[in-house]
Scaffold this motif. Structure first.
Motif, PDB file in Angstrom:
ATOM      1  N   THR A 130      -0.338  41.792  40.280  1.00  0.00           N
ATOM      2  CA  THR A 130      -1.049  40.953  39.313  1.00  0.00           C
ATOM      3  C   THR A 130      -0.624  39.492  39.356  1.00  0.00           C
ATOM      4  O   THR A 130      -1.220  38.669  38.658  1.00  0.00           O
ATOM      5  N   GLU A 182       5.645  46.094  37.707  1.00  0.00           N
ATOM      6  CA  GLU A 182       4.731  45.215  36.987  1.00  0.00           C
ATOM      7  C   GLU A 182       5.087  45.196  35.501  1.00  0.00           C
ATOM      8  O   GLU A 182       5.395  46.232  34.918  1.00  0.00           O
ATOM      9  N   PRO A 183       5.067  44.020  34.864  1.00  0.00           N
ATOM     10  CA  PRO A 183       5.367  43.945  33.430  1.00  0.00           C
ATOM     11  C   PRO A 183       4.393  44.790  32.613  1.00  0.00           C
ATOM     12  O   PRO A 183       3.202  44.828  32.896  1.00  0.00           O
ATOM     13  N   GLY A 184       4.937  45.482  31.603  1.00  0.00           N
ATOM     14  CA  GLY A 184       4.103  46.270  30.714  1.00  0.00           C
ATOM     15  C   GLY A 184       3.713  47.626  31.241  1.00  0.00           C
ATOM     16  O   GLY A 184       3.024  48.387  30.559  1.00  0.00           O
ATOM     17  N   LEU A 185       4.168  47.972  32.428  1.00  0.00           N
ATOM     18  CA  LEU A 185       3.763  49.240  33.043  1.00  0.00           C
ATOM     19  C   LEU A 185       4.627  50.402  32.572  1.00  0.00           C
ATOM     20  O   LEU A 185       4.125  51.476  32.267  1.00  0.00           O
ATOM     21  N   ASN A 186       5.943  50.189  32.519  1.00  0.00           N
ATOM     22  CA  ASN A 186       6.890  51.238  32.145  1.00  0.00           C
ATOM     23  C   ASN A 186       7.445  50.985  30.753  1.00  0.00           C
ATOM     24  O   ASN A 186       7.346  49.875  30.216  1.00  0.00           O
ATOM     25  N   SER A 187       8.061  52.012  30.200  1.00  0.00           N
ATOM     26  CA  SER A 187       8.675  51.853  28.879  1.00  0.00           C
ATOM     27  C   SER A 187       9.877  50.928  28.931  1.00  0.00           C
ATOM     28  O   SER A 187      10.269  50.344  27.928  1.00  0.00           O
ATOM     29  N   SER A 188      10.486  50.783  30.117  1.00  0.00           N
ATOM     30  CA  SER A 188      11.575  49.836  30.312  1.00  0.00           C
ATOM     31  C   SER A 188      11.596  49.415  31.768  1.00  0.00           C
ATOM     32  O   SER A 188      10.991  50.075  32.616  1.00  0.00           O
ATOM     33  N   PHE A 190       0.207  49.243  38.706  1.00  0.00           N
ATOM     34  CA  PHE A 190      -0.822  49.973  37.981  1.00  0.00           C
ATOM     35  C   PHE A 190      -1.641  50.824  38.959  1.00  0.00           C
ATOM     36  O   PHE A 190      -1.913  50.417  40.086  1.00  0.00           O
ATOM     37  N   SER A 220       2.069  38.246  38.145  1.00  0.00           N
ATOM     38  CA  SER A 220       2.782  37.906  36.913  1.00  0.00           C
ATOM     39  C   SER A 220       4.227  37.540  37.234  1.00  0.00           C
ATOM     40  O   SER A 220       4.771  37.971  38.255  1.00  0.00           O
ATOM     41  N   PRO A 255       9.521  40.646  35.704  1.00  0.00           N
ATOM     42  CA  PRO A 255      10.135  40.864  34.393  1.00  0.00           C
ATOM     43  C   PRO A 255      11.655  40.803  34.449  1.00  0.00           C
ATOM     44  O   PRO A 255      12.266  40.984  35.501  1.00  0.00           O
TER      45      PRO A 255
END
Length: 348
Positions: free
Chosen positions: A131, A109-115, A69, A133, A136
């Motif tokens: 983070t 990082e999870p949730g950062l990109n569309s895939s 991020f 986490s 992914p």
């Protein structure tokens, strides 16, 4: 002192042999532009005599390449003018600046990109760097994905040239996408995996595409053995495989090899440092960094590894005026974890 001598690095004149290595700072804008303070941040290193500054890793596309991020990028033409202000500021202080280009791969990082795209669908071990986490689960890159990724590096390299960078550096280290494909455990069974020739294919294609798009500015390739999720990784074939990697990268268009290790001066199991292996097997301009902390360390790195330039990260993060303080024999501030998250112009 050789460290302070002027040098030509792949045709680029540097006023000394010291580089500021890439450091992730996590302070780009939401749309991927460098923060307002970025020009002053990099120019400060130049003002305090660093011969070369290499940016933190810049993402190359808006699909799956962001690693963390608030990472800045060179993914759209909108980013060019923002980085032009940075390169102008560094040049005004008399130094040179390279843009490091990166695709995060499965370490995003999870949730950062569309895939999330990796060599295979296997997740990296452990947790993410920013983070904490769980890493992914990626999907395996298709042939079409790979062609888009190569085109993304090409377009980002062209933008770097347009923004006034003196060179580009391809991030082929630490387990990010290009490095994952190079790894002998990349898990693919098609033309992008298995044999070393196949595993080198992505790096070679990216080098060729970047060379075709960025003009005559030099291209550096950053390589490490270790990965963010596996600090102990070593190719099973050892030195012979590394020799082939370095030779192939040179032949594919890498003007400079940038060798990153945890300890630049520590010999590997085969009896020489990784930088020495690179210099011996693929002669040419070489940057070496990792674990260097003093001017004496840099002198030894130049003498022992044959590198052209010594690169430092944490010492510069803790001491933006590291060269001045070192020459004046002043006490150096120590790095502490989390320092990279402080404001860009913060000083200990």
């Amino acid at each position: 002192m050789r460290t302070l001598e002027s040098i030509q690095l792949a045709g680029i004149p540097l006023h000394n042999r010291i580089a500021v290595a890439p450091m992730s700072r996590m302070q780009g804008t939401q749309d991927g532009c460098p923060a307002e303070e970025t020009a002053s941040y990099y120019a400060r290193y130049a003002r305090h005599k660093a011969g070369l500054v290499i940016t933190e890793a810049l993402y190359i596309d808006e699909i799956a390449s962001r690693a963390y991020f608030n990472q800045p990028g060179l993914a759209t033409d909108h980013h060019i003018d923002a980085w032009r202000r940075v390169t102008d500021a560094v040049h005004a202080e008399g130094s040179k600046i390279f843009a490091q280009l990166q695709h995060a791969g499965r370490l995003a990082e999870p949730g950062l990109n569309s895939s999330v795209i990796g060599a295979t669908g296997r997740a990296a071990a452990g947790t993410t760097w920013q983070t904490g986490s769980p890493n992914p689960s990626p999907r395996a890159a298709t042939h079409q994905d790979i062609e888009h990724i190569i085109a993304g590096f090409s377009a980002a390299a062209a933008r770097a040239a347009a923004a006034g960078f003196d060179g580009i550096e391809l991030h082929g280290a630490r387990g990010y996408l290009i490095h994952e494909f190079l790894n002998d455990q990349n898990g693919r069974t098609d033309c992008w995996g298995g044999s070393l020739t196949n595993r080198l294919r992505l790096a070679g294609r990216v080098l060729a595409a970047a060379r075709a798009s960025c003009g005559r500015i030099p291209i550096s390739f950053n390589y490490s053995m270790y990965s963010m999720d596996d600090y102990a990784y070593r190719p099973q074939a050892g030195a012979p495989e590394l020799e082939t990697i370095f030779k192939t990268l040179r032949q594919a268009g890498a003007d400079i090899l940038h060798i990153s290790t945890r300890r630049t001066l520590r010999p590997e199991a085969w009896g020489e440092t990784l930088a020495q292996t690179a210099k011996r097997s693929a002669p040419g301009p070489l940057i070496a960094g990792g674990g260097l902390a003093t001017l004496a360390d840099c002198e030894r790195a130049l003498a022992d590894t044959g590198c052209t330039v010594a690169a430092l990260a944490r010492p510069f993060l803790a001491n933006p005026d590291w060269i001045d303080r070192s020459l004046g024999k002043q006490e150096l501030h120590a790095y502490f974890p989390g320092m990279e998250r402080r404001p860009l112009l913060w000083t200990p």
